[in-house]
Design a protein around this motif. Sequence first.
Motif, short mmCIF file in Angstrom:
data_model
loop_
_atom_site.label_atom_id
_atom_site.label_comp_id
_atom_site.label_asym_id
_atom_site.label_seq_id
_atom_site.Cartn_x
_atom_site.Cartn_y
_atom_site.Cartn_z
N LEU A 69 0.84 -1.21 0.00
CA LEU A 69 0.00 0.00 0.00
C LEU A 69 0.88 1.26 0.00
N ASP A 70 1.97 1.21 0.79
CA ASP A 70 2.89 2.35 0.81
C ASP A 70 3.50 2.55 -0.58
N GLU A 71 3.88 1.39 -1.17
CA GLU A 71 4.48 1.43 -2.50
C GLU A 71 3.51 2.07 -3.50
N ARG A 72 2.23 1.67 -3.36
CA ARG A 72 1.23 2.23 -4.28
C ARG A 72 1.08 3.73 -4.04
N GLN A 73 1.10 4.10 -2.73
CA GLN A 73 0.98 5.52 -2.39
C GLN A 73 2.14 6.29 -3.02
#
Lengths: 194, 309
Positions: A60-64
């Motif tokens: 999710l962080d990566e996507r953010q």
Amino acid sequence: MVGELLNAAPLLLAATEGAEEELSPLVKVVPGLMIWTLLAFGAAMIVLKKFAWPKISEVLDERQQLINDSISSAEKTRSDADKILAEYRQRLTEAREQADEILDRARKAAETTEAQAVEAGREKREELVEAARRDIEAETRRALDEIRKEVADLTVLATERVTRKTLDAESQKQLVEDALREIDFSSLAGGRDN
Amino acid sequence: MTPLFEQARQVPLRLWVAIITAFAVLALPSTALAAEEFEPADEFRLDPWIPIEIFGIDMSINKAVFYIILAAVLTVLVMVLVARTMKVRPESKMQTTVELAYGLMKDNITDSNLNPKMAARWFPFIATLFLFIWFSNMLGYLPLPTNTTHTMNVLGLELPTFAIYAATANISMPLILALVVWISYNVEGIRAKGPIGYIRGLVPAGVEGFMVGPILAIELLSHFVRLISLSLRLYANILAGHLLILFMAGGLVVLLGMGMVGSTILGLATGVLGVAFFLFEIGLVATLQAFIFSTLTAIYLDGAVAEEH
């Protein structure tokens, strides 16, 4: 004390059972069940903490991060595009100005050239006319000389015929030519002043 | 071709298979059950499947233990499998669903109730609580062959009949979870404010003089009541749902025994209600109760460390 409380509370629901001697496990606090729950819950929590949450959070962080990067990149692209557009417009304006200038210069050059050509043409024509006139004059002069000579000869011949007497040819000719020189031939030269 | 025949042709083959199988399965236990006396409590009876005793405590594997372990295994399997195959660009609906659940647990339940430090520390606990209870509740609506009290005879084999059962419908399971929550938030409160500071913090600001004693007593009592309310809310909701479904889906017809005509009418009426209750339970109550339990956990944790009561 807590255990007593726990056993007291479910008594409310014991009415459905009807059996006084043994409470259904539904409403009875069963230590075995509690320990199993604790074990299952604890194990699930540990496994999830180790193997699920970090990975999900990471993705999710990566996507953010990806979204942030994409937005930044889009903004940059847009500002670049704006810059390029402004530059292009600037160049277009310059090009137009240059084109106008070139056109103007070309027009002026064309006008100059035309004027020069006209001038040159005129000069050439005048030159030609002049040359023609000179030729005509020369021709006229030559023709007149010829006529003069012819007339002198003819006069000598005619005089000889009339007088039956031959004058000395040279002196005769001299006489005629003197006489002819007094005659005005200007009318033969087309009325032009000489 | 008649229109009816044409319609029948349009029904997919697998639907026919499903209908015929359903009739066959329903017919089998009915012959097996018909001879026995129906006792609603039997549906919740816990026969030891594998008797185990450790230090004098009955740790036998029974239906409830099976459901508890199944819920834990499903929680772990689903989350870990999805987490392992997770992509930055979602490729499966499963991932999207898990992300949705993660968002609910992380943003709505944990982060909106706790300060960032507490949220980071307690998220694994709260999220596991939510998922564990949710899977337990949802499993409770799947008919599984777990009724060993009544068996069915299939080709000479004695097999357990299909039944719905929920681990969360036993008071022991919600109670131990509530106890863990209760101990957790009290420990967290004492750790944040010290034992005396925590006790003092229970009394609302502005209460002074002789009123401090009684108010403190009431507050302490309310904290013990939390233990009961947190566990009973989940337990009673799930048990009530299961009892409703049980009675509507045939239980009432068998108990009342109103003869052929009466039973048919009652069966049809309660059957429709049973389906409605089932959808209500699976669509709302199962998730709502898991949500309430974990949200209250977060709220209690926050209340324990909050400066102002």
